[in-house]
Design a protein around this motif. Structure first.
Motif, PDB file in Angstrom:
ATOM      1  N   LEU A   1       4.254   7.101  -7.357  1.00 26.04           N
ATOM      2  CA  LEU A   1       3.868   8.103  -6.400  1.00 26.04           C
ATOM      3  C   LEU A   1       2.561   7.855  -5.794  1.00 26.04           C
ATOM      4  CD1 LEU A   1       4.926  10.097  -4.289  1.00 26.04           C
ATOM      5  CD2 LEU A   1       4.217  12.000  -5.793  1.00 26.04           C
ATOM      6  N   GLU A   2       1.650   7.606  -6.719  1.00 28.58           N
ATOM      7  CA  GLU A   2       0.259   7.379  -6.322  1.00 28.58           C
ATOM      8  C   GLU A   2       0.117   6.240  -5.445  1.00 28.58           C
ATOM      9  OE1 GLU A   2      -3.794   8.332  -6.077  1.00 28.58           O
ATOM     10  OE2 GLU A   2      -2.014   9.354  -6.574  1.00 28.58           O
ATOM     11  N   ILE A   3       1.059   4.916  -6.008  1.00 24.29           N
ATOM     12  CA  ILE A   3       0.619   3.681  -5.143  1.00 24.29           C
ATOM     13  C   ILE A   3       1.305   3.901  -3.931  1.00 24.29           C
ATOM     14  CG2 ILE A   3       0.323   2.454  -7.371  1.00 24.29           C
ATOM     15  CD1 ILE A   3       3.176   1.254  -7.057  1.00 24.29           C
ATOM     16  N   ASP A   4       2.026   4.728  -3.344  1.00 22.19           N
ATOM     17  CA  ASP A   4       2.700   4.842  -2.186  1.00 22.19           C
ATOM     18  C   ASP A   4       1.476   5.044  -1.290  1.00 22.19           C
ATOM     19  OD1 ASP A   4       4.818   5.251  -0.390  1.00 22.19           O
ATOM     20  OD2 ASP A   4       3.750   7.179   0.107  1.00 22.19           O
ATOM     21  N   LYS A   5       0.207   5.350  -1.744  1.00 21.82           N
ATOM     22  CA  LYS A   5      -0.772   5.638  -0.768  1.00 21.82           C
ATOM     23  C   LYS A   5      -1.427   4.092  -0.336  1.00 21.82           C
ATOM     24  CE  LYS A   5      -2.472   9.820  -3.021  1.00 21.82           C
ATOM     25  NZ  LYS A   5      -3.485  10.599  -3.942  1.00 21.82           N
ATOM     26  N   GLU A   6      -0.955   3.132  -0.839  1.00 19.61           N
ATOM     27  CA  GLU A   6      -1.361   1.842  -0.378  1.00 19.61           C
ATOM     28  C   GLU A   6      -0.784   1.760   0.918  1.00 19.61           C
ATOM     29  OE1 GLU A   6      -1.533  -2.784  -2.014  1.00 19.61           O
ATOM     30  OE2 GLU A   6       0.093  -1.243  -2.903  1.00 19.61           O
ATOM     31  N   LYS A   7       0.192   2.081   1.289  1.00 19.71           N
ATOM     32  CA  LYS A   7       0.723   2.073   2.707  1.00 19.71           C
ATOM     33  C   LYS A   7      -0.099   2.600   3.757  1.00 19.71           C
ATOM     34  CE  LYS A   7       5.210   2.719   0.956  1.00 19.71           C
ATOM     35  NZ  LYS A   7       6.749   3.495   0.716  1.00 19.71           N
ATOM     36  N   ASN A   8      -1.204   3.328   3.408  1.00 20.67           N
ATOM     37  CA  ASN A   8      -2.240   4.173   4.080  1.00 20.67           C
ATOM     38  C   ASN A   8      -3.564   3.215   4.466  1.00 20.67           C
ATOM     39  OD1 ASN A   8      -0.618   6.363   5.079  1.00 20.67           O
ATOM     40  ND2 ASN A   8      -1.261   7.215   2.841  1.00 20.67           N
ATOM     41  N   ILE A   9      -3.701   2.327   3.678  1.00 14.72           N
ATOM     42  CA  ILE A   9      -4.625   1.561   3.554  1.00 14.72           C
ATOM     43  C   ILE A   9      -4.542   0.260   4.766  1.00 14.72           C
ATOM     44  CG2 ILE A   9      -6.533   0.110   2.494  1.00 14.72           C
ATOM     45  CD1 ILE A   9      -5.919   3.069   1.298  1.00 14.72           C
ATOM     46  N   LEU A  10      -5.424   0.488   5.759  1.00 18.76           N
ATOM     47  CA  LEU A  10      -5.011  -0.492   6.821  1.00 18.76           C
ATOM     48  C   LEU A  10      -6.019  -1.671   6.843  1.00 18.76           C
ATOM     49  CD1 LEU A  10      -4.791   1.754  10.080  1.00 18.76           C
ATOM     50  CD2 LEU A  10      -2.899   0.757   8.653  1.00 18.76           C
ATOM     51  N   ARG A  11      -5.796  -2.974   6.968  1.00 17.36           N
ATOM     52  CA  ARG A  11      -6.503  -4.014   7.058  1.00 17.36           C
ATOM     53  C   ARG A  11      -6.858  -4.565   8.484  1.00 17.36           C
ATOM     54  NH1 ARG A  11      -5.780  -7.597   2.997  1.00 17.36           N
ATOM     55  NH2 ARG A  11      -5.237  -9.491   4.621  1.00 17.36           N
ATOM     56  N   GLN A  12      -7.787  -5.484   8.621  1.00 14.24           N
ATOM     57  CA  GLN A  12      -8.247  -5.767   9.791  1.00 14.24           C
ATOM     58  C   GLN A  12      -7.094  -6.763  10.482  1.00 14.24           C
ATOM     59  OE1 GLN A  12     -10.979  -4.715  11.417  1.00 14.24           O
ATOM     60  NE2 GLN A  12     -11.250  -3.294   9.525  1.00 14.24           N
ATOM     61  N   THR A  13      -6.340  -7.270   9.758  1.00 16.82           N
ATOM     62  CA  THR A  13      -5.310  -8.214  10.322  1.00 16.82           C
ATOM     63  C   THR A  13      -4.202  -7.319  10.992  1.00 16.82           C
ATOM     64  OG1 THR A  13      -5.889  -9.539   8.582  1.00 16.82           O
ATOM     65  CG2 THR A  13      -3.710 -10.016   9.643  1.00 16.82           C
ATOM     66  N   HIS A  14      -3.680  -7.924  11.977  1.00 14.77           N
ATOM     67  CA  HIS A  14      -2.544  -7.173  12.882  1.00 14.77           C
ATOM     68  C   HIS A  14      -1.276  -7.979  12.364  1.00 14.77           C
ATOM     69  CE1 HIS A  14      -5.746  -5.499  15.172  1.00 14.77           C
ATOM     70  NE2 HIS A  14      -4.886  -4.605  15.546  1.00 14.77           N
ATOM     71  N   LEU A  15      -0.146  -7.283  12.499  1.00 17.67           N
ATOM     72  CA  LEU A  15       1.073  -7.936  12.356  1.00 17.67           C
ATOM     73  C   LEU A  15       1.440  -9.137  13.365  1.00 17.67           C
ATOM     74  CD1 LEU A  15       3.180  -4.448  11.746  1.00 17.67           C
ATOM     75  CD2 LEU A  15       2.186  -6.036  10.233  1.00 17.67           C
ATOM     76  N   SER A  16       2.169  -9.762  13.107  1.00 17.05           N
ATOM     77  CA  SER A  16       2.638 -10.821  14.197  1.00 17.05           C
ATOM     78  C   SER A  16       3.241 -10.451  15.345  1.00 17.05           C
ATOM     79  CB  SER A  16       3.804 -11.921  13.557  1.00 17.05           C
ATOM     80  OG  SER A  16       4.708 -11.280  12.996  1.00 17.05           O
TER      81      SER A  16
END
Length: 196
Positions: free
Chosen positions: A14-29
């Motif tokens: 459950l804790e690693i679900d938080k990884e979905k909230n970490i936004l990167r500088q790269t945009h999706l294609s």
């Protein structure tokens, strides 16, 4: 009553679900929104499997894919460090080491030890598997930036020296993929997306 081992594993899941909230500088294609760390990790893992034939050395692809999937979990606590942010990179190791200890300590001892060792192997980039996983970590945002006509490079005024510096580890994992990145970089320099 739930066994303690299973409870720890589910708490970590459950804790690693938080990884979905970490936004990167790269945009999706397709000029989509910014990608998150979990999407980046999934994309890298699939790419590793698809491109495994281009590794410079024989590799255990399962190990590579697992490295790809776990390498940024620490960013739940440490935050994302942009590849070209030299100031933030100065504190990256300390932040990620503290995050690694906190997050992996949630697991049963044997799994903490296993995932910590795998994370450290990736970071040290000495094994064939770590080198190929790093090649994926470099190639994945490169192809997204390229697909978006260099928008992220332009926005951050990234130079050719910076991009080539990052791609040096790609060459350690795959000469063939490095040649492909070189072609992409040169094209984006010509277009003015990457500063010469």
């Amino acid at each position: 009553m739930m066994e303690e081992r299973l409870r720890k594993q589910l708490d970590f899941a459950l804790e690693i679900d938080k990884e979905k909230n970490i936004l990167r500088q790269t945009h999706l294609s397709g000029h989509g929104r910014r990608e998150n760390d979990a999407e980046h990790a999934w994309h890298m893992a699939v790419m590793a499997y698809l491109l495994k034939e281009y590794s410079n050395e024989e590799i255990d692809i399962t190990r590579v894919m697992l490295m790809c999937l776990i390498h940024d979990i620490v960013e739940i606590e440490a935050g994302d460090t942009y590849a070209y942010d030299e100031e933030l990179k100065k504190t990256q190791k300390a932040r990620e080491d503290a995050a690694k200890e906190k997050l992996y300590s949630m697991l049963p001892a044997d799994q903490k030890e296993e995932l910590t060792a795998l994370f450290d192997e990736f970071e040290e980039c000495r094994s064939a598997e770590a080198k190929f996983a790093h090649a994926m970590d470099n190639l994945q945002p490169l192809i997204l930036n390229h697909s978006n006509n260099g928008g992220d490079w332009r926005a951050h005024q990234v130079t050719a020296g910076q991009v080539y510096g990052r791609q040096a580890k790609t060459k350690e994992g795959s000469e063939t993929l490095y040649e492909a990145t070189d072609e992409i970089i040169r094209e984006n320099i010509r277009k003015g997306n990457i500063k010469a």
